[in-house]
Design a protein around this motif. Structure first.
Motif, PDB file in Angstrom:
ATOM      1  N   GLN A 152       3.585   0.673  -7.376  1.00 34.19           N
ATOM      2  CA  GLN A 152       2.281   0.051  -7.600  1.00 34.19           C
ATOM      3  C   GLN A 152       2.199  -1.193  -6.727  1.00 34.19           C
ATOM      4  OE1 GLN A 152      -0.093   1.429  -9.654  1.00 34.19           O
ATOM      5  NE2 GLN A 152       1.410   3.072  -9.648  1.00 34.19           N
ATOM      6  N   CYS A 153       1.034  -1.440  -6.113  1.00 33.26           N
ATOM      7  CA  CYS A 153       0.971  -2.599  -5.223  1.00 33.26           C
ATOM      8  C   CYS A 153       1.231  -3.879  -6.025  1.00 33.26           C
ATOM      9  CB  CYS A 153      -0.341  -2.646  -4.448  1.00 33.26           C
ATOM     10  SG  CYS A 153      -1.786  -3.005  -5.390  1.00 33.26           S
ATOM     11  N   LEU A 192      -5.109  -9.473  -6.965  1.00 32.83           N
ATOM     12  CA  LEU A 192      -3.894  -8.813  -6.464  1.00 32.83           C
ATOM     13  C   LEU A 192      -4.248  -7.744  -5.423  1.00 32.83           C
ATOM     14  CD1 LEU A 192      -0.798  -8.047  -6.702  1.00 32.83           C
ATOM     15  CD2 LEU A 192      -1.512  -6.426  -8.428  1.00 32.83           C
ATOM     16  N   VAL A 193      -5.233  -6.916  -5.761  1.00 28.91           N
ATOM     17  CA  VAL A 193      -5.622  -5.834  -4.842  1.00 28.91           C
ATOM     18  C   VAL A 193      -6.183  -6.426  -3.548  1.00 28.91           C
ATOM     19  CG1 VAL A 193      -7.113  -3.807  -4.564  1.00 28.91           C
ATOM     20  CG2 VAL A 193      -6.040  -4.244  -6.750  1.00 28.91           C
ATOM     21  N   THR A 230      -8.478  -0.381 -11.818  1.00 33.90           N
ATOM     22  CA  THR A 230      -9.600  -0.977 -11.087  1.00 33.90           C
ATOM     23  C   THR A 230     -10.863  -0.155 -11.361  1.00 33.90           C
ATOM     24  OG1 THR A 230      -8.059  -1.679  -9.379  1.00 33.90           O
ATOM     25  CG2 THR A 230     -10.369  -1.720  -8.779  1.00 33.90           C
ATOM     26  N   THR A 237       2.579  -5.940 -11.945  1.00 29.26           N
ATOM     27  CA  THR A 237       1.335  -5.184 -12.042  1.00 29.26           C
ATOM     28  C   THR A 237       0.997  -4.802 -13.481  1.00 29.26           C
ATOM     29  OG1 THR A 237       2.109  -4.254  -9.983  1.00 29.26           O
ATOM     30  CG2 THR A 237       0.113  -3.320 -10.886  1.00 29.26           C
ATOM     31  N   HIS A 242       0.841  -1.199   0.000  1.00 32.29           N
ATOM     32  CA  HIS A 242       0.000   0.000   0.000  1.00 32.29           C
ATOM     33  C   HIS A 242       0.872   1.243   0.000  1.00 32.29           C
ATOM     34  CE1 HIS A 242      -2.733   2.968   2.181  1.00 32.29           C
ATOM     35  NE2 HIS A 242      -3.354   2.694   1.062  1.00 32.29           N
ATOM     36  N   THR A 243       0.391   2.277  -0.666  1.00 28.80           N
ATOM     37  CA  THR A 243       1.092   3.566  -0.635  1.00 28.80           C
ATOM     38  C   THR A 243       0.091   4.659  -0.299  1.00 28.80           C
ATOM     39  OG1 THR A 243       0.728   3.975  -2.970  1.00 28.80           O
ATOM     40  CG2 THR A 243       2.788   2.898  -2.403  1.00 28.80           C
ATOM     41  N   THR A 291      -2.480   3.119 -13.301  1.00 30.99           N
ATOM     42  CA  THR A 291      -2.097   2.622 -11.982  1.00 30.99           C
ATOM     43  C   THR A 291      -3.099   1.546 -11.577  1.00 30.99           C
ATOM     44  OG1 THR A 291      -3.492   4.275 -10.931  1.00 30.99           O
ATOM     45  CG2 THR A 291      -1.195   4.881 -11.265  1.00 30.99           C
ATOM     46  N   VAL A 292      -2.813   0.840 -10.491  1.00 32.90           N
ATOM     47  CA  VAL A 292      -3.721  -0.221 -10.045  1.00 32.90           C
ATOM     48  C   VAL A 292      -5.105   0.368  -9.740  1.00 32.90           C
ATOM     49  CG1 VAL A 292      -4.155  -1.865  -8.186  1.00 32.90           C
ATOM     50  CG2 VAL A 292      -1.898  -1.714  -9.192  1.00 32.90           C
ATOM     51  N   GLU A 293      -5.127   1.504  -9.038  1.00 34.70           N
ATOM     52  CA  GLU A 293      -6.412   2.135  -8.688  1.00 34.70           C
ATOM     53  C   GLU A 293      -7.134   2.624  -9.943  1.00 34.70           C
ATOM     54  OE1 GLU A 293      -3.580   2.976  -7.139  1.00 34.70           O
ATOM     55  OE2 GLU A 293      -3.885   2.349  -5.068  1.00 34.70           O
ATOM     56  N   LEU A 310      -8.398   0.464  -0.010  1.00 32.71           N
ATOM     57  CA  LEU A 310      -7.692   0.654   1.260  1.00 32.71           C
ATOM     58  C   LEU A 310      -7.826   2.076   1.807  1.00 32.71           C
ATOM     59  CD1 LEU A 310      -4.446  -1.449   1.033  1.00 32.71           C
ATOM     60  CD2 LEU A 310      -6.161  -1.557   2.812  1.00 32.71           C
ATOM     61  N   ASP A 311      -7.988   3.036   0.897  1.00 29.44           N
ATOM     62  CA  ASP A 311      -8.137   4.417   1.363  1.00 29.44           C
ATOM     63  C   ASP A 311      -9.602   4.770   1.579  1.00 29.44           C
ATOM     64  OD1 ASP A 311      -5.399   4.775   1.236  1.00 29.44           O
ATOM     65  OD2 ASP A 311      -5.470   5.259  -0.882  1.00 29.44           O
TER      66      ASP A 311
END
Lengths: 243, 198
Positions: free
Chosen positions: A47-48, A89-90, B150, A76, A11-12, B145-147, B113-114
């Motif tokens: 990136q996670c 993954l998430v 998604t 990723t 996580h970031t 990005t992953v977010e 997560l946020d």
């Protein structure tokens, strides 16, 4: 103090304008948090799921500390166009982030996590995810006993799990308690990771692990990322497993 | 030594993006040394922006008109909708001058997560726009990005349910001026997969 390790980004979180608070699951130091002061180019690494060679440094051990990263591999980018593996993954990183205590080493779980990350590009990513959740439960002290029937000791025809004890039972024992036990998909006791079960079996497996993750490990509702993964499987089941 | 008014100004300036206490002091001094030219015009401009500039009720862009100038323009194709994360992304796309459709600013991306869910973004207003039937094509211009991706997948699913069949996303690959040797394996692999015939 300072140490070096390899780890995977969980996580970031943005700190100020340029810095990031990065949570990393490392091989020998467990889940660790630190500040990373990078630029826009290095931010792209964060990136996670990205694997890093990391150096953590702080004046005192209990300080938050600073990271220095060198990217090793980024899985990723390969997953961005795959909704299922990306959701897995998430979900896995979110579970590690909320479930793992800070600075406790889990080398065996890290190994399983790396295997899962490798498997994300394979056809059996879903079973690999289920086995990762089972490993997470086991490593944190809430392992399920799924090898043999808790009542008879037989190892064949295991079909359900007791929600109270987490022990598997065979079909003959489970029959009178139908509806009160959690279904146990056959690929779990067989430990067949390369199996490609139906989406309903994956959903049953996620219901099983989700129940124990929520009740025993977390003690609170599962992270939204995990719920989103289940929704993804429900959608896939409705599309592919339709008779 | 420094008056309380000036201290407040320096503090406020030093909180702006990219600035710190030293730059705050420098700017405050510069403004005071150029009262007539810079300070007064900046004060007027700040006041005007504060009063007039609002979020567009249709797309989420920032403008002094509501709906914004982009939404009102008759020269833009109202059947194409480009979804972006922030107004900064909208401005970046406008810089290219190669897109002439409408925009929709989400105001962020989904992040489990946020704690950022669909209800925290301008997603319901997006679906309302799509329900009118005027939108034929949707371009998802979110970050790689992953977010961002998604959110891409979530929106794709929901937009298909609303009957939008023509959905595309921005290409990923080698940037202009990029050297292959310095690219990561993921970007290179994506670039290879989305290669085009020349």
């Amino acid at each position: 103090m300072e140490w070096q390790d390899e780890g995977v980004i969980l996580h970031t979180q943005t700190l100020g304008e340029r810095k990031q608070i990065v949570s990393l699951f490392t091989q020998s130091h467990g889940r660790c948090v630190g500040v990373f002061g990078g630029n826009s180019k290095t931010k792209a690494w964060l990136q996670c799921g990205g694997k890093m060679k990391a150096r953590w440094g702080a004046r005192l051990e209990n300080h938050i500390g600073y990271w220095t990263f060198e990217p090793l591999s980024t899985k990723t980018a390969f997953l961005l166009d795959e909704p299922g593996p990306l959701a897995a993954l998430v979900s896995a990183t979110a579970l590690c982030q909320v479930a793992l205590p800070e600075r406790n080493a889990y080398p065996h779980l890290f190994e399983k996590f790396e295997t899962f990350l490798e498997d994300l590009r394979s056809p059996h990513w879903a079973t690999s995810y289920v086995f990762f959740e089972l490993a997470l439960l086991e490593e944190l002290g809430y392992g399920l006993s799924l090898e043999a029937c808790a009542m008879t000791g037989v190892t064949a025809n295991l079909v359900a799990v007791s929600p109270r004890t987490g022990n598997a039972v065979c079909e003959a024992i489970a029959r009178p308690y139908q509806g009160r036990l959690l279904p146990l998909p056959s690929f779990i006791p067989e430990k067949n990771i390369k199996n490609k079960p139906h989406h309903q079996e994956i959903l049953d497996a996620l219901q099983l692990t989700g129940y124990f993750l929520e009740r025993n490990l977390l003690g609170r509702p599962l992270p939204p990322a995990r719920t989103r993964l289940v929704q993804q499987f429900v959608k896939m089941r409705n599309v592919h497993d339709r008779p | 030594m420094i008056s309380s008014e000036l201290k407040t100004l320096i503090q406020l300036l030093s909180k702006l993006p990219g600035l710190g206490p030293r730059s705050g002091k420098r700017i405050a001094l510069h403004l005071l040394q150029n009262r007539n030219t810079t300070l007064s015009t900046l004060t007027t401009s700040l006041q005007e922006v504060g009063i007039k500039v609002k979020e567009c009720s249709v797309c989420g862009n920032l403008d002094s008109q509501d709906p914004c100038i982009l939404c009102q323009s008759s020269q833009r194709d109202s059947s194409i909708l480009c979804i972006v994360e922030s107004v900064a992304d909208l401005w970046a796309l406008e810089r290219t001058s190669s897109y002439k459709g409408q925009y929709h600013v989400l105001g962020g991306v989904l992040s489990a997560l946020d704690g950022v869910g669909p209800e925290d973004l301008r997603i319901s207003s997006l679906f309302n726009r799509c329900r009118t039937g005027a939108i034929q094509e949707v371009i998802l211009a979110l970050n790689a990005t992953v977010e961002g991706q998604t959110t891409n997948h979530y929106l794709t699913e929901r937009l298909k349910e609303l009957g939008i069949s023509h959905i595309s996303s921005l290409a990923r690959g080698v940037p202009v001026g990029g050297e292959l040797d310095y690219l990561d394996e993921g970007t290179l692999s994506t670039a290879l997969l989305s290669r085009r015939r020349v």
